[in-house]
Every structure is written in C-alpha cells, then in structure tokens.
Design a protein around this motif. Structure first.
Motif, short mmCIF file in Angstrom:
data_model
loop_
_atom_site.label_atom_id
_atom_site.label_comp_id
_atom_site.label_asym_id
_atom_site.label_seq_id
_atom_site.Cartn_x
_atom_site.Cartn_y
_atom_site.Cartn_z
N GLU A 246 0.76 -1.04 0.50
CA GLU A 246 0.04 -0.03 0.26
C GLU A 246 1.24 1.22 0.01
OE1 GLU A 246 -3.04 -0.44 3.23
OE2 GLU A 246 -4.27 -2.01 2.24
N ARG A 247 0.73 2.03 -0.59
CA ARG A 247 0.71 3.27 -0.80
C ARG A 247 1.32 4.52 0.76
NH1 ARG A 247 -1.26 8.91 -1.35
NH2 ARG A 247 0.51 9.97 -3.49
N GLY A 248 2.66 5.04 0.88
CA GLY A 248 2.68 5.40 1.72
C GLY A 248 3.17 4.79 3.12
N LYS A 249 3.71 3.06 3.04
CA LYS A 249 4.70 2.59 3.42
C LYS A 249 6.13 2.52 3.81
CE LYS A 249 1.82 -1.82 4.94
NZ LYS A 249 2.03 -3.07 4.34
N TYR A 250 6.08 2.43 5.25
CA TYR A 250 7.64 2.85 5.30
C TYR A 250 8.62 1.55 4.42
CZ TYR A 250 12.43 4.17 7.21
OH TYR A 250 14.05 3.95 7.63
N ILE A 251 9.23 2.22 4.06
CA ILE A 251 10.49 0.75 3.45
C ILE A 251 11.83 0.42 4.28
CG2 ILE A 251 11.17 -0.36 0.96
CD1 ILE A 251 9.83 1.82 -0.05
N ASP A 252 11.61 -0.31 4.76
CA ASP A 252 12.42 -1.21 5.54
C ASP A 252 13.02 -2.26 5.14
OD1 ASP A 252 10.65 -3.30 6.17
OD2 ASP A 252 10.09 -2.45 8.28
N ASN A 253 14.40 -3.07 5.20
CA ASN A 253 14.19 -4.11 4.63
C ASN A 253 13.49 -4.91 4.87
OD1 ASN A 253 17.76 -2.89 5.06
ND2 ASN A 253 17.45 -3.31 6.51
#
Length: 281
Positions: A60-67
């Motif tokens: 989904e849009r807005g999600k923070y991209i971590d590892n």
C-alpha cells in the motif's frame, strides 16, 4: 539554540521509479504497488470470450520501506509480478480524485473595479481557474484577480439555445432558432436559478416517478426558462427512449422556485472542452 524543523512541502519531494531495491530503503511507497493479470471469461449468453484485467494490491501507498519490505518487493520483482515501484522521500497518503467528466463551477473575478461571476464547466478547481482566466483575457481589457471558485454540483447549465422549440419571435430565423448574439441584440440577457420537479412515467408504471433538478438558465424571463427546461427534459427523455427502447413520457414539470442569479456569462461548453484532459486509453 534548537533549530526549528524544516517545513516539508512538495517542493522538497524527491520521487522516482526503480527496480533497484537498494535505492528504496528508507523511502516511502508513493503509489500502491499492483499485481496485474488478465483472465478470460465466457459470456454464456453470446458465447463470446471476454478478457478482463484484474488487479491486486501487494503493497500500500505510504508504507515505510525497511529491509524486510524491500526484500518482499524484490521477491515480487524477481517473480515478475511487478516491474518496478515508485518511491518518495515523503509519506503522502491522500490522493486527489481523478474526475474525467466536466462539472459546473461558479468563478468570481474582480475585473477593473467591478465584480464578475462566470458559470463554466471543468474537471476540477484548477481547470476552472484556467478556463476563467483564458475567457477573461480574451473578453476584457482591464487587469483582474480570480477571487472565488465554487463547485455547483448537480446543477444543469442551460444557455437559451433551445428556442427552436419555441414559436418564432423577433430576432429569430425561420425555424424559430435565435442567433448566438440575439439576446445581446435585444438587450434582455438574464440569468435565473430554477428548481424544478419533473414527473416522468414509463409504460409499465402506474404512477410517474418524480425527480428534482436545479438549473442555471440564461434567458429573458422565468416563463421562457420553463420552456427551455421543458425542451431539455424532452430531449433527454427521447434520448433515453431511443437508447434503451423504454417508452417514457413527461407527465408534469413544476417550477418550485425561480430567482435571478448573479452571473455575467456562461462560458460555452466547447470553450471548456479545450481544457479537458484526454482520457487514457
């Protein structure tokens, strides 16, 4: 001394598309990530095979991209479910509605020392300002400011171009249809806001169905406004009958209210159409 936080705006946004998952860690998804595929269905009534494009939201849009999320995205790319993702350095969640049709707007402007109101059609507020600006620049000589924009949802705009349904009168041609500038020549240009209730009966109905409409009509008086509205409704009913084969007739048109409307011009639809975004194929 503590430094104030820098205010973030779209001017500071860095947005890009990539399939390199090393570049997206620490960013936010700028758009929903969709898995797209096509399915064939058999229309049993016609025997025709219909292909339908299907979509599934993977991320989904807005999600923070971590590892962890970057790993999931990379897996979807390697599985050829997606080709790339769009990311941003800012977390933006709301999306502006994409309107494809034209909607009525009232645009107010201060031109010289006078206030003017225009009725026009546009896809959104930004487009409405563009249409009004173009129209004013072409038709006025003084400097101006746009002072207000209001969406007039569910309002039908009618220029008095339906006089061909009315008896021929002074200023009309033999068919009873006036020239575009006939009202200006007669000096009787007026605008009315009219609320009407329309009763329409179909063949298989015992009682007619009633629908309320709001109109902005450019004409000479309330009586003529009703004639123009009646002609518009008749044309719409006939159009639906031809399309659906559902025989319908107008039983009654009641004017619930009618009052002068502060307006200087209704911008022609053809002019407004020049600012309509082309729909994507």
């Amino acid at each position: 001394m503590k430094q104030p936080e820098k205010i973030q705006t779209r001017k500071d946004e860095v947005r890009f598309k990539t399939s390199d998952t090393r570049r997206i860690i620490g960013k936010y998804l700028a758009a929903n990530v969709l898995k797209t595929w096509k399915e064939d269905f058999l229309d049993e009534s016609t025997g025709e095979v219909i292909t339908i494009e299907r979509h599934e939201i993977l991320f989904e849009r807005g999600k923070y991209i971590d590892n962890d999320l970057a790993t999931q995205i990379n897996f979807s790319i390697q599985a050829e479910e997606i080709k790339e993702v769009e990311v941003s350095n800012q977390r933006r969640l709301a999306t502006q509605n994409k309107r494809t049709g034209l909607y009525p707007y009232k645009v107010s402007a201060s031109i010289g020392m006078k206030r003017h109101n225009f009725i026009l059609q546009a896809q959104n507020v930004t487009k409405a300002i563009e249409v009004a600006t173009d129209f004013i620049e072409l038709n006025f000589t003084q400097s101006f400011d746009i002072t207000g924009v209001k969406l007039m949802d569910d309002v039908v705009i009618l220029n008095d171009r339906l006089r061909k349904y009315v008896e021929a009168q002074e200023g009309a041609n033999e068919a009873g249809e006036e020239a575009d500038n006939a009202e200006e020549q007669r000096g009787d240009v007026k605008y009315y806001k009219v609320e009407a209730e329309v009763a329409i009966k179909a063949e298989d109905e015992e009682e007619p169905g009633k629908t309320s409409y709001d109109f902005i009509v450019r004409t000479k008086d309330v009586d003529t406004a009703k004639v123009v509205i009646t002609a518009w409704i008749d044309a719409k009913v006939n159009e639906r009958t031809e399309k659906d084969g559902d025989e319908r007739k107008v039983v009654d048109i009641s004017i619930l209210s009618a009052s002068p409307f502060a307006c200087n011009a209704i911008v022609e639809k053809a002019f407004c159409m020049a600012y309509k975004d082309q729909e994507e194929a």
